[in-house]
Design a protein around this motif. Structure first.
Motif, PDB file in Angstrom:
ATOM      1  N   GLU A   1       0.825  -1.203   0.000  1.00 46.49           N
ATOM      2  CA  GLU A   1       0.000   0.000   0.000  1.00 46.49           C
ATOM      3  C   GLU A   1       0.858   1.252   0.000  1.00 46.49           C
ATOM      4  OE1 GLU A   1      -2.063  -0.584   3.660  1.00 46.49           O
ATOM      5  OE2 GLU A   1      -3.146  -2.340   2.920  1.00 46.49           O
ATOM      6  N   HIS A   2       0.375   2.291  -0.668  1.00 48.10           N
ATOM      7  CA  HIS A   2       1.052   3.587  -0.694  1.00 48.10           C
ATOM      8  C   HIS A   2       1.218   4.104   0.741  1.00 48.10           C
ATOM      9  CE1 HIS A   2       2.267   7.482  -2.274  1.00 48.10           C
ATOM     10  NE2 HIS A   2       1.474   8.023  -1.373  1.00 48.10           N
ATOM     11  N   GLY A   3       2.395   4.592   1.061  1.00 46.72           N
ATOM     12  CA  GLY A   3       2.662   5.152   2.379  1.00 46.72           C
ATOM     13  C   GLY A   3       2.952   4.139   3.467  1.00 46.72           C
ATOM     14  N   ALA A   4       3.019   2.866   3.118  1.00 43.44           N
ATOM     15  CA  ALA A   4       3.242   1.805   4.108  1.00 43.44           C
ATOM     16  C   ALA A   4       4.667   1.855   4.662  1.00 43.44           C
ATOM     17  CB  ALA A   4       2.975   0.439   3.483  1.00 43.44           C
ATOM     18  N   ARG A   5       4.823   1.321   5.862  1.00 43.82           N
ATOM     19  CA  ARG A   5       6.145   1.121   6.470  1.00 43.82           C
ATOM     20  C   ARG A   5       6.571  -0.299   6.140  1.00 43.82           C
ATOM     21  NH1 ARG A   5       4.544   1.273  12.148  1.00 43.82           N
ATOM     22  NH2 ARG A   5       2.707   0.538  11.121  1.00 43.82           N
ATOM     23  N   VAL A   6       7.745  -0.440   5.516  1.00 43.19           N
ATOM     24  CA  VAL A   6       8.171  -1.724   4.970  1.00 43.19           C
ATOM     25  C   VAL A   6       9.570  -2.083   5.445  1.00 43.19           C
ATOM     26  CG1 VAL A   6       8.760  -2.942   2.826  1.00 43.19           C
ATOM     27  CG2 VAL A   6       6.740  -1.479   2.907  1.00 43.19           C
ATOM     28  N   LEU A   7       9.765  -3.364   5.763  1.00 43.98           N
ATOM     29  CA  LEU A   7      11.093  -3.920   6.009  1.00 43.98           C
ATOM     30  C   LEU A   7      11.355  -4.942   4.918  1.00 43.98           C
ATOM     31  CD1 LEU A   7      13.648  -4.247   7.752  1.00 43.98           C
ATOM     32  CD2 LEU A   7      12.433  -6.061   8.995  1.00 43.98           C
ATOM     33  N   ASP A   8      12.430  -4.727   4.148  1.00 45.21           N
ATOM     34  CA  ASP A   8      12.847  -5.655   3.093  1.00 45.21           C
ATOM     35  C   ASP A   8      13.984  -6.498   3.649  1.00 45.21           C
ATOM     36  OD1 ASP A   8      13.505  -7.016   0.787  1.00 45.21           O
ATOM     37  OD2 ASP A   8      14.032  -5.238  -0.366  1.00 45.21           O
ATOM     38  N   VAL A   9      13.693  -7.756   3.931  1.00 46.73           N
ATOM     39  CA  VAL A   9      14.664  -8.676   4.525  1.00 46.73           C
ATOM     40  C   VAL A   9      15.450  -9.347   3.396  1.00 46.73           C
ATOM     41  CG1 VAL A   9      14.955 -10.690   6.009  1.00 46.73           C
ATOM     42  CG2 VAL A   9      13.084  -9.073   6.456  1.00 46.73           C
ATOM     43  N   GLY A  10      16.774  -9.211   3.450  1.00 49.99           N
ATOM     44  CA  GLY A  10      17.598  -9.734   2.366  1.00 49.99           C
ATOM     45  C   GLY A  10      17.481  -8.838   1.151  1.00 49.99           C
TER      46      GLY A  10
ATOM     47  N   VAL B   1      20.604  -1.911   7.177  1.00 53.51           N
ATOM     48  CA  VAL B   1      21.570  -2.366   8.169  1.00 53.51           C
ATOM     49  C   VAL B   1      22.007  -3.783   7.823  1.00 53.51           C
ATOM     50  CG1 VAL B   1      20.643  -0.910  10.019  1.00 53.51           C
ATOM     51  CG2 VAL B   1      19.781  -3.239   9.727  1.00 53.51           C
ATOM     52  N   GLN B   2      23.167  -4.148   8.313  1.00 54.29           N
ATOM     53  CA  GLN B   2      23.645  -5.505   8.094  1.00 54.29           C
ATOM     54  C   GLN B   2      23.021  -6.409   9.147  1.00 54.29           C
ATOM     55  OE1 GLN B   2      27.887  -5.951   7.926  1.00 54.29           O
ATOM     56  NE2 GLN B   2      27.735  -7.976   6.989  1.00 54.29           N
ATOM     57  N   GLY B   3      22.503  -7.551   8.707  1.00 59.69           N
ATOM     58  CA  GLY B   3      21.881  -8.484   9.628  1.00 59.69           C
ATOM     59  C   GLY B   3      21.507  -9.775   8.936  1.00 59.69           C
ATOM     60  N   ASP B   4      21.125 -10.739   9.745  1.00 62.14           N
ATOM     61  CA  ASP B   4      20.803 -12.091   9.289  1.00 62.14           C
ATOM     62  C   ASP B   4      19.338 -12.383   9.600  1.00 62.14           C
ATOM     63  OD1 ASP B   4      20.558 -14.856   8.918  1.00 62.14           O
ATOM     64  OD2 ASP B   4      22.517 -15.288   9.782  1.00 62.14           O
ATOM     65  N   ALA B   5      18.572 -12.753   8.596  1.00 58.55           N
ATOM     66  CA  ALA B   5      17.145 -13.049   8.780  1.00 58.55           C
ATOM     67  C   ALA B   5      16.927 -14.155   9.807  1.00 58.55           C
ATOM     68  CB  ALA B   5      16.518 -13.440   7.449  1.00 58.55           C
ATOM     69  N   ASP B   6      17.830 -15.133   9.847  1.00 60.38           N
ATOM     70  CA  ASP B   6      17.657 -16.261  10.754  1.00 60.38           C
ATOM     71  C   ASP B   6      17.833 -15.885  12.225  1.00 60.38           C
ATOM     72  OD1 ASP B   6      17.054 -18.691   9.239  1.00 60.38           O
ATOM     73  OD2 ASP B   6      18.983 -18.333   8.265  1.00 60.38           O
ATOM     74  N   THR B   7      18.590 -14.828  12.505  1.00 63.48           N
ATOM     75  CA  THR B   7      18.872 -14.510  13.906  1.00 63.48           C
ATOM     76  C   THR B   7      18.431 -13.117  14.336  1.00 63.48           C
ATOM     77  OG1 THR B   7      21.101 -13.766  13.308  1.00 63.48           O
ATOM     78  CG2 THR B   7      20.855 -16.069  14.011  1.00 63.48           C
ATOM     79  N   ASP B   8      18.365 -12.158  13.434  1.00 60.49           N
ATOM     80  CA  ASP B   8      18.157 -10.770  13.837  1.00 60.49           C
ATOM     81  C   ASP B   8      16.707 -10.296  13.816  1.00 60.49           C
ATOM     82  OD1 ASP B   8      20.868 -10.508  14.325  1.00 60.49           O
ATOM     83  OD2 ASP B   8      21.298  -9.835  12.289  1.00 60.49           O
ATOM     84  N   LEU B   9      15.809 -11.020  13.181  1.00 62.66           N
ATOM     85  CA  LEU B   9      14.405 -10.595  13.169  1.00 62.66           C
ATOM     86  C   LEU B   9      13.777 -10.671  14.553  1.00 62.66           C
ATOM     87  CD1 LEU B   9      13.025 -12.060   9.815  1.00 62.66           C
ATOM     88  CD2 LEU B   9      13.770  -9.726  10.318  1.00 62.66           C
ATOM     89  N   GLU B  10      14.291 -11.534  15.395  1.00 60.43           N
ATOM     90  CA  GLU B  10      13.733 -11.655  16.753  1.00 60.43           C
ATOM     91  C   GLU B  10      13.913 -10.379  17.566  1.00 60.43           C
ATOM     92  OE1 GLU B  10      17.307 -13.836  19.237  1.00 60.43           O
ATOM     93  OE2 GLU B  10      15.911 -15.081  18.110  1.00 60.43           O
ATOM     94  N   ASP B  11      14.853  -9.504  17.166  1.00 61.36           N
ATOM     95  CA  ASP B  11      15.108  -8.267  17.900  1.00 61.36           C
ATOM     96  C   ASP B  11      14.129  -7.144  17.563  1.00 61.36           C
ATOM     97  OD1 ASP B  11      17.306  -9.488  19.114  1.00 61.36           O
ATOM     98  OD2 ASP B  11      18.675  -8.825  17.535  1.00 61.36           O
ATOM     99  N   TYR B  12      13.344  -7.310  16.520  1.00 62.27           N
ATOM    100  CA  TYR B  12      12.380  -6.277  16.134  1.00 62.27           C
ATOM    101  C   TYR B  12      11.118  -6.395  16.994  1.00 62.27           C
ATOM    102  CZ  TYR B  12      15.019  -5.057  11.938  1.00 62.27           C
ATOM    103  OH  TYR B  12      15.994  -4.627  11.075  1.00 62.27           O
TER     104      TYR B  12
END
Length: 188
Positions: free
Chosen positions: A33-42, A80-91
């Motif tokens: 959606e227009h104006g959405a807040r997005v996180l692109d993992v990888g 930012v630099q990060g790993d999907a397998d380990t760093d998503l838990e911090d969000y």
């Protein structure tokens, strides 16, 4: 040999839209959606984030490779630099409207955990992947079931980047679909 090479190049060119963007990224962008807040993992080199930016989306990225992060930052993207397998838990929960995992799920060590985190930190998740071996779409649907994900929309793309008709059975998508894009939400 030359004709085979010419055929492969033609197919690669057909997998890009008129704007030059990959067709699967255009499908993903159209789900946001227009104006959405997005996180692109990888997020790789930031091609999707750039595309979303032109559509008024507030995009952020997380990328494993230092080269990808540097390339994105050089383009002015928030990555930012990060790993999907380990760093998503911090969000924290519900911080994004959409969390996108484009052409990356097959590289994760724990796809179920990654998908569960995506649905926790975003209202929606969008997952795209190549259909290696032409049987993975069915496997992904099963992963969605065990992860508590509701499939809102599914798109299969053929080898030329064209959408396959929705009324075709899943086995047909599995057999002829080169790529798949799924829009997901939480169950219940």
């Amino acid at each position: 040999m030359l004709s085979r090479l010419k055929y492969d190049l033609t197919m690669a060119e057909a997998a890009r839209g008129p704007s030059g963007s990959r067709v699967d990224l255009l499908v993903v962008a159209n789900m946001v959606e227009h104006g959405a807040r997005v996180l692109d993992v990888g997020c790789g080199d930031g091609e999707l984030l750039r595309l979303l930016e032109t559509r008024g989306v507030d995009g952020r990225g997380i990328e494993l490779s230092r080269e990808g992060v540097n390339e994105c930052v050089a383009k002015g993207l928030a990555v930012v630099q990060g790993d999907a397998d380990t760093d998503l838990e911090d969000y924290p929960d519900d911080v994004f409207d959409f969390v996108i995992l484009s052409q990356t799920v097959q590289a994760t060590r724990q796809p179920r955990v990654v998908l569960e985190h995506m649905l926790r930190i975003g209202r929606h998740a969008i997952v795209s992947f190549p259909n290696f071996g032409h049987w993975k779409i069915k496997d992904f649907r099963q992963l969605c079931q065990v992860s508590g994900a509701k499939i809102e929309q599914a798109v299969a793309l053929n080898a030329w980047g064209r959408r396959m008709r929705l009324k075709m059975p899943w086995w047909f998508w599995n057999l002829f679909g080169e790529q798949a894009v799924f829009l997901l939400s939480r169950q219940g």
